[in-house]
Design an enzyme around this catalytic site. Structure first.
Site, PDB file in Angstrom:
ATOM      1  N   SER A 163     -14.540  21.396  14.559  1.00  0.00           N
ATOM      2  CA  SER A 163     -14.752  20.272  13.659  1.00  0.00           C
ATOM      3  C   SER A 163     -15.570  19.183  14.360  1.00  0.00           C
ATOM      4  O   SER A 163     -16.657  19.454  14.863  1.00  0.00           O
ATOM      5  CB  SER A 163     -13.389  19.757  13.181  1.00  0.00           C
ATOM      6  OG  SER A 163     -13.511  18.886  12.100  1.00  0.00           O
ATOM      7  N   ASP A 236     -15.544  26.904   3.931  1.00  0.00           N
ATOM      8  CA  ASP A 236     -15.408  25.677   4.722  1.00  0.00           C
ATOM      9  C   ASP A 236     -16.615  24.785   4.449  1.00  0.00           C
ATOM     10  O   ASP A 236     -17.748  25.162   4.757  1.00  0.00           O
ATOM     11  CB  ASP A 236     -15.317  26.021   6.204  1.00  0.00           C
ATOM     12  CG  ASP A 236     -15.099  24.784   7.073  1.00  0.00           C
ATOM     13  OD1 ASP A 236     -14.943  23.680   6.517  1.00  0.00           O
ATOM     14  OD2 ASP A 236     -15.080  24.928   8.309  1.00  0.00           O
ATOM     15  N   HIS A 330     -11.127  25.221   6.592  1.00  0.00           N
ATOM     16  CA  HIS A 330     -11.561  24.501   7.781  1.00  0.00           C
ATOM     17  C   HIS A 330     -10.584  24.685   8.935  1.00  0.00           C
ATOM     18  O   HIS A 330     -10.944  24.505  10.089  1.00  0.00           O
ATOM     19  CB  HIS A 330     -11.714  23.014   7.467  1.00  0.00           C
ATOM     20  CG  HIS A 330     -12.361  22.221   8.565  1.00  0.00           C
ATOM     21  ND1 HIS A 330     -13.544  22.590   9.162  1.00  0.00           N
ATOM     22  CD2 HIS A 330     -11.983  21.086   9.194  1.00  0.00           C
ATOM     23  CE1 HIS A 330     -13.870  21.713  10.087  1.00  0.00           C
ATOM     24  NE2 HIS A 330     -12.938  20.801  10.143  1.00  0.00           N
TER      25      HIS A 330
END
Length: 367
Positions: A163, A236, A330
């Protein structure tokens, strides 16, 4: 590598302590010695992670594993792992309209303990939030990393991040390769957002030799020995942010997990061609629906649309616009990331140790 970046979520909560111990699955890496952790704060632009040295394991020690499948030997390496945040979309929306010029460190007023960059990044802009995060970590990470490298000169360096941590790892890697001249740097990111404009993306592609060309100057299929692996996951949205309408572009090196649910199999992975392979996360509909969800809302265009127009567009929503599915996508990179609980994610309980090959240079490690 996903397990290592998962452990970064222990930093700032229950902690990671020497030699390499945490509430999660640190015991899966008995050959790692913790160098240091860092946590620059709680703001979205702050950084968190750890540096560890893997001294490698031999075939004999690997075969003694209690796992039903012997763990393959691992090669020595220096690991730098950057933690992510699930609030990354807030950071992107707040700061994406304010890109700034990208200048590889060291800057002219730096301490000079570096090799001059061999190639400047012309017309490059970078997401200011991501750059601020790397700047906040840089003064803590680089001294410890240089010390570890001096102590273990033959150990390659592996950067890994999830991320926001993937974006920070990208900027850190560019500095190590371009400003410091380190050639034995390999990067693996999971759910990495777009870090800058097309010129910065191309600069990273060139730095890590991600694009090869044939005689017609067309990009060819990538090799499995990538020095930079940008792992993405079906559904995602974060790798598609910030939006291209805001001037951001992805770089190459994508490895796409096509299976929405855990666990994926080797046949669910695809080595993508270029930065926008239509069979990968940046498919033809990607920017369209993300532009509607974020771009239109940010610009207030919905106030100028009739109820009928909204109804038509609602009918065309892909299933992945369900927000809980986006969150899971995610999080679920080979296993669930971000759960620093005793024994690791309960879904993993009963699963054996994971074979990890951290050898560098050729990018031949397992994800």
């Amino acid at each position: 590598m996903a397990r290592l970046v998962d452990i970064t979520y222990c930093v700032g909560t229950t902690g990671v302590s020497p030699p390499f111990s945490c509430a999660s699955r640190c015991k899966d890496f008995p050959s790692l010695d913790l160098v240091r952790t860092w946590n620059t704060g709680v703001l979205l632009s702050d950084s968190c992670g750890f540096i560890a040295v893997d001294h490698g394991t031999s075939s004999s020690s690997s075969s003694s594993s209690s796992s039903s499948s012997p763990k393959p030997p691992s090669k020595p390496a220096i690991i730098v792992a950057f933690r992510g945040t699930y609030s990354i979309t807030n950071t992107i929306i707040d700061l994406s309209t304010v890109p700034q010029e990208y200048v590889p460190y060291p800057s002219p007023d730096d301490d000079g303990d570096s090799t001059p960059t061999t190639k400047k990044c012309a017309n490059c802009t970078v997401h200011m939030g991501f750059l601020a995060s790397w700047r906040s970590a840089r003064e803590l990470v680089l001294p410890a990393l240089k010390t570890a490298r001096a102590k273990h000169p033959g150990y390659p360096v592996h950067l890994v991040g999830h991320s926001l941590g993937g974006a920070v790892a990208a900027l850190a890697a560019l500095e190590l390769r371009q400003s410091l001249g380190w050639t034995d740097v390999t990067v693996t990111t999971f759910g990495e957002p777009r870090i800058g404009n097309k010129h910065l993306a191309h600069y990273l592609d060139e730095t890590f030799s991600l694009l090869s060309t044939n005689n017609n100057n067309h990009t060819t299929s990538p090799k499995e020995t990538l020095l930079y692996r940008r792992v993405t996951h079906a559904n995602d949205p974060v790798p598609l942010l910030p939006l291209s309408e805001w001037g951001f572009r992805a770089h190459a090196g994508e490895v796409y997990i096509a299976k929405p649910d855990l666990p994926p199999a080797p046949e669910d992975l695809r080595l993508c061609v270029g930065a926008d392979d239509p069979e990968c996360v940046g498919g033809p509909e990607a920017d369209g629906w993300l532009g509607w969800v974020l771009g239109d809302l940010v610009r207030g265009e919905e106030t100028r649309k009739s109820v009928e127009a909204w109804t038509r567009r609602l009918g065309g929503f892909p299933a992945r616009l369900k927000l809980w599915q986006l969150f899971f996508a995610h999080r679920d990179y080979f296993w669930r990331l971000g759960l620093c609980v005793p024994g690791g994610d309960p879904v993993d309980w009963g699963r054996g140790k994971y074979g990890v090959l951290l050898g560098g240079g050729g990018g031949d490690g397992e994800l």
